[in-house]
Design a protein around this motif. Structure first.
Motif, PDB file in Angstrom:
ATOM      1  N   UNK A 116       0.880  -1.160   0.000  1.00 56.16           N
ATOM      2  CA  UNK A 116       0.000   0.000   0.000  1.00 56.16           C
ATOM      3  C   UNK A 116       0.921   1.214   0.000  1.00 56.16           C
ATOM      4  N   UNK A 117       1.091   1.813  -1.172  1.00 58.76           N
ATOM      5  CA  UNK A 117       2.064   2.893  -1.368  1.00 58.76           C
ATOM      6  C   UNK A 117       1.394   4.232  -1.095  1.00 58.76           C
ATOM      7  N   UNK A 118       1.990   5.017  -0.196  1.00 60.98           N
ATOM      8  CA  UNK A 118       1.462   6.334   0.134  1.00 60.98           C
ATOM      9  C   UNK A 118       1.911   7.334  -0.916  1.00 60.98           C
ATOM     10  N   UNK A 119       0.938   7.916  -1.611  1.00 59.37           N
ATOM     11  CA  UNK A 119       1.204   8.941  -2.621  1.00 59.37           C
ATOM     12  C   UNK A 119       0.462  10.199  -2.195  1.00 59.37           C
ATOM     13  N   UNK A 120       1.178  11.073  -1.512  1.00 58.27           N
ATOM     14  CA  UNK A 120       0.533  12.267  -0.974  1.00 58.27           C
ATOM     15  C   UNK A 120      -0.435  11.880   0.129  1.00 58.27           C
ATOM     16  N   UNK A 121      -1.692  12.284  -0.013  1.00 55.60           N
ATOM     17  CA  UNK A 121      -2.686  11.992   1.017  1.00 55.60           C
ATOM     18  C   UNK A 121      -3.449  10.698   0.749  1.00 55.60           C
ATOM     19  N   UNK A 122      -3.150  10.016  -0.342  1.00 45.15           N
ATOM     20  CA  UNK A 122      -3.850   8.764  -0.638  1.00 45.15           C
ATOM     21  C   UNK A 122      -2.874   7.594  -0.703  1.00 45.15           C
ATOM     22  N   UNK A 123      -3.441   6.402  -0.566  1.00 50.31           N
ATOM     23  CA  UNK A 123      -2.643   5.184  -0.671  1.00 50.31           C
ATOM     24  C   UNK A 123      -3.124   4.386  -1.871  1.00 50.31           C
ATOM     25  N   UNK A 124      -2.181   3.847  -2.621  1.00 40.26           N
ATOM     26  CA  UNK A 124      -2.486   3.052  -3.805  1.00 40.26           C
ATOM     27  C   UNK A 124      -1.968   1.645  -3.570  1.00 40.26           C
ATOM     28  N   UNK A 125      -2.828   0.661  -3.766  1.00 41.68           N
ATOM     29  CA  UNK A 125      -2.404  -0.724  -3.589  1.00 41.68           C
ATOM     30  C   UNK A 125      -1.733  -1.219  -4.857  1.00 41.68           C
ATOM     31  N   UNK A 126      -0.543  -1.787  -4.694  1.00 39.18           N
ATOM     32  CA  UNK A 126       0.203  -2.366  -5.810  1.00 39.18           C
ATOM     33  C   UNK A 126       0.420  -3.838  -5.526  1.00 39.18           C
ATOM     34  N   UNK A 127       0.080  -4.680  -6.500  1.00 33.18           N
ATOM     35  CA  UNK A 127       0.235  -6.132  -6.371  1.00 33.18           C
ATOM     36  C   UNK A 127       1.361  -6.608  -7.288  1.00 33.18           C
ATOM     37  N   UNK A 128       2.244  -7.420  -6.725  1.00 34.65           N
ATOM     38  CA  UNK A 128       3.383  -7.966  -7.461  1.00 34.65           C
ATOM     39  C   UNK A 128       3.385  -9.487  -7.335  1.00 34.65           C
ATOM     40  N   UNK A 129       3.933 -10.139  -8.346  1.00 39.65           N
ATOM     41  CA  UNK A 129       4.158 -11.581  -8.282  1.00 39.65           C
ATOM     42  C   UNK A 129       5.645 -11.830  -8.489  1.00 39.65           C
ATOM     43  N   UNK A 130       6.119 -12.925  -7.921  1.00 42.73           N
ATOM     44  CA  UNK A 130       7.529 -13.280  -8.096  1.00 42.73           C
ATOM     45  C   UNK A 130       7.753 -13.652  -9.554  1.00 42.73           C
ATOM     46  N   UNK A 131       8.768 -13.063 -10.147  1.00 41.57           N
ATOM     47  CA  UNK A 131       9.084 -13.344 -11.552  1.00 41.57           C
ATOM     48  C   UNK A 131       9.573 -14.779 -11.687  1.00 41.57           C
ATOM     49  N   UNK A 132       9.274 -15.382 -12.816  1.00 50.82           N
ATOM     50  CA  UNK A 132       9.795 -16.713 -13.112  1.00 50.82           C
ATOM     51  C   UNK A 132      10.882 -16.574 -14.172  1.00 50.82           C
ATOM     52  N   UNK A 133      11.777 -17.513 -14.181  1.00 50.83           N
ATOM     53  CA  UNK A 133      12.897 -17.485 -15.114  1.00 50.83           C
ATOM     54  C   UNK A 133      12.674 -18.564 -16.152  1.00 50.83           C
ATOM     55  N   UNK A 134      12.778 -18.302 -17.417  1.00 50.77           N
ATOM     56  CA  UNK A 134      13.104 -17.001 -18.006  1.00 50.77           C
ATOM     57  C   UNK A 134      11.884 -16.083 -18.043  1.00 50.77           C
ATOM     58  N   UNK A 135      12.146 -14.783 -18.071  1.00 48.91           N
ATOM     59  CA  UNK A 135      11.093 -13.776 -18.167  1.00 48.91           C
ATOM     60  C   UNK A 135      11.552 -12.732 -19.170  1.00 48.91           C
ATOM     61  N   UNK A 136      10.676 -12.370 -20.075  1.00 48.62           N
ATOM     62  CA  UNK A 136      10.991 -11.381 -21.106  1.00 48.62           C
ATOM     63  C   UNK A 136       9.870 -10.363 -21.124  1.00 48.62           C
ATOM     64  N   UNK A 137      10.210  -9.103 -21.325  1.00 46.45           N
ATOM     65  CA  UNK A 137       9.190  -8.060 -21.437  1.00 46.45           C
ATOM     66  C   UNK A 137       8.228  -8.401 -22.568  1.00 46.45           C
ATOM     67  N   UNK A 138       6.922  -8.206 -22.325  1.00 48.48           N
ATOM     68  CA  UNK A 138       5.965  -8.447 -23.396  1.00 48.48           C
ATOM     69  C   UNK A 138       6.110  -7.396 -24.479  1.00 48.48           C
ATOM     70  N   UNK A 139       5.622  -7.734 -25.664  1.00 47.58           N
ATOM     71  CA  UNK A 139       5.645  -6.762 -26.751  1.00 47.58           C
ATOM     72  C   UNK A 139       4.813  -5.550 -26.359  1.00 47.58           C
ATOM     73  N   UNK A 140       5.322  -4.388 -26.666  1.00 42.81           N
ATOM     74  CA  UNK A 140       4.601  -3.152 -26.363  1.00 42.81           C
ATOM     75  C   UNK A 140       3.554  -2.904 -27.443  1.00 42.81           C
ATOM     76  N   UNK A 141       2.353  -2.502 -27.046  1.00 42.19           N
ATOM     77  CA  UNK A 141       1.333  -2.213 -28.047  1.00 42.19           C
ATOM     78  C   UNK A 141       1.764  -1.039 -28.921  1.00 42.19           C
ATOM     79  N   UNK A 142       1.476  -1.113 -30.194  1.00 49.39           N
ATOM     80  CA  UNK A 142       1.810  -0.029 -31.103  1.00 49.39           C
ATOM     81  C   UNK A 142       0.639   0.928 -31.182  1.00 49.39           C
TER      82      UNK A 142
END
Length: 144
Positions: free
Chosen positions: A116-142
């Protein structure tokens, strides 16, 4: 592209590439920083965490190294190295561009991290998962 190559080279040097195919990506074991050896700290540090909902800009990742270094990167932005620290039993902080960022560790497991990241007066929830190997950045939308 050069930034991404540099990050992957750093990750390889830290030992991330030596983890088994489907295991969470872990940095090489390093001694815990002085005063930073709580079970909670050990449970989320030295892992590569990828944001679970990347939205339009995928590949956001955080790596809380046990030496107090925070590596932040994404598939679309230059990586950042900064210092991080535990500020209470369940709160972590780091500095981005001269601004202190605080986050409450809502939950952590071997596969998931919720902040729960405090950004000024509000908090934003950020969810992360453990990366698996191998991992490659997905293609960026054009854009049309």
């Amino acid at each position: 592209m050069t930034s991404r190559a540099a990050l992957f080279a750093l990750l390889a040097v830290w030992g991330v590439g030596t983890v088994a195919d489907v295991a969470p990506a872990l940095a090489e074991d390093a001694p815990a920083a002085e005063g930073d050896s709580t079970p909670l700290t050990r449970s989320f540090s030295n892992r590569v965490w990828v944001k679970a909902d990347g939205g339009e800009l995928p590949g956001v990742m955080k790596i809380f190294l046990s030496d107090g270094t925070l590596v932040q990167d994404s598939c679309w932005e230059t990586h950042r190295l900064s210092q991080w620290q535990m500020t209470s039993d369940t709160t972590v902080s780091w500095n981005e561009d001269g601004i202190d960022v605080a986050a409450e560790i809502v939950s952590v497991s071997s596969r998931d991290l919720v902040l729960s990241v405090s950004l000024g007066s509000e908090a934003v929830e950020e969810r992360y998962t453990a990366a698996t190997v191998p991992w490659v950045c997905p293609d960026m939308p054009t854009q049309s």
